[in-house]
Design an enzyme around this catalytic site. Structure first.
Site, PDB file in Angstrom:
ATOM      1  N   ASP A  28       0.810  -1.218   0.000  1.00  0.00           N
ATOM      2  CA  ASP A  28       0.000   0.000   0.000  1.00  0.00           C
ATOM      3  C   ASP A  28       0.846   1.273   0.000  1.00  0.00           C
ATOM      4  O   ASP A  28       0.531   2.242  -0.687  1.00  0.00           O
ATOM      5  CB  ASP A  28      -0.943   0.002   1.196  1.00  0.00           C
ATOM      6  N   ARG A  60     -18.569  -8.902  -4.160  1.00  0.00           N
ATOM      7  CA  ARG A  60     -17.871  -8.575  -2.910  1.00  0.00           C
ATOM      8  C   ARG A  60     -17.870  -7.062  -2.723  1.00  0.00           C
ATOM      9  O   ARG A  60     -17.343  -6.317  -3.547  1.00  0.00           O
ATOM     10  CB  ARG A  60     -16.434  -9.091  -2.981  1.00  0.00           C
TER      11      ARG A  60
END
Length: 288
Positions: free
Chosen positions: A196, A266
């Site tokens: 990230d 999802r």
């Protein structure tokens, strides 16, 4: 009590063979590359579960610039007790209403309440320019959004041993909808391994709130951490559970990817925090 057990020819040979076979299976399973460890399964109800790691040196060096924001240890935390089911349902409805105003033609759609970006075909548009955008979210929805964000912020601070006031919401913070459709643009390929902090410069702590259930609402779609991005020896998996919050340090100690969804839909929301006040963003407001 039950009398003598029955015997058969070559019983001792068979017994030894079964024992040896069992040992071989055990050795193969425990030594093979790619062994998976589950941090949290969908059926589990976790108050708090953790896996601590040494922080990446580059990440640690940068974060030391911000007093009060240096973690005691880096790692991953999971909790199913932070967010109520009513809060989850409210945020799921916001995600569905907002993304359905646009929606990608590929496998991934996003909605960013802060910038207004929403997937629309093979591009992004400002959701607040679309017809019906004034009705997809209310002041009450945004109040819930802020409450949930604050809960996650305090949980990150508590678990990593930092001062919650040293954490600031940062961009991008967004809803996601992942499906089994074929990708149409590079943005649709959500299953790439990444770190990230390298993908989003402002990130220091990442969290995800899952809005739907693995194995119930969709197949695939687990989040998978790797021990080593260059030579993974084992994976640590998190199965999404409705209302589950996953929190982790954003440095190179946490390379990960999302398994490709094979069926169903999802939904989740990524809530990201920075220690750098210059990279902070304000809470979203209702557009007039």
């Amino acid at each position: 009590r039950y009398g003598p057990l029955p015997k058969f020819p070559s019983q001792r040979v068979w017994s030894r063979g079964i024992i040896i076979l069992g040992i071989l299976i055990y050795v193969w399973y425990t030594s093979k590359d790619g062994k998976e460890i589950s941090l949290a399964r969908q059926k589990d109800v976790v108050s708090i579960r953790s896996q601590t790691l040494d922080c990446d040196s580059k990440y640690l060096e940068e974060i030391k610039q911000f007093p009060g924001c240096v973690p005691v240890k880096c790692g991953r935390y999971v909790s199913d007790k932070l967010v109520t089911i009513n809060e989850v349902e409210a945020l799921l409805n916001v995600a569905k209403r907002g993304i359905n105003l646009g929606s990608s033609t590929g496998s991934a759609s996003i909605l960013d309440l802060h910038s207004g970006a929403v997937s629309y075909g093979e591009k992004f548009v400002n959701i607040y320019t679309l017809e019906g955008s004034k009705k997809f979210i209310t002041a009450a929805d945004l109040a819930i959004y802020k409450i949930v964000k604050n809960k996650i912020q305090h949980a990150i601070a508590e678990n990593f041993g930092i001062d919650s006031s040293s954490l600031y919401l940062t961009h991008p913070t967004f809803f996601s909808k992942l499906t089994d459709l074929e990708p149409r643009t590079p943005h649709d390929i959500y299953w790439n391994i990444h770190i990230d902090k390298e993908t989003y410069e402002s990130f220091h702590y990442t969290s995800l709130l899952y809005l739907t259930d693995f194995s119930v609402d969709f197949k695939g779609g687990r989040l998978i951490f790797l021990d080593d991005i260059n030579k993974p020896l084992k994976n640590v998996t998190v199965e999404p559970r409705k209302g589950r919050v996953l929190m982790f340090s954003s440095g190179a100690e946490n390379p990960h990817f999302v398994e490709r969804v094979t069926s169903g839909v999802r939904y989740a929301i990524t809530v990201s925090f920075t220690c750098d006040p210059s990279m902070s963003i304000s809470d979203p407001v209702v557009q007039q």
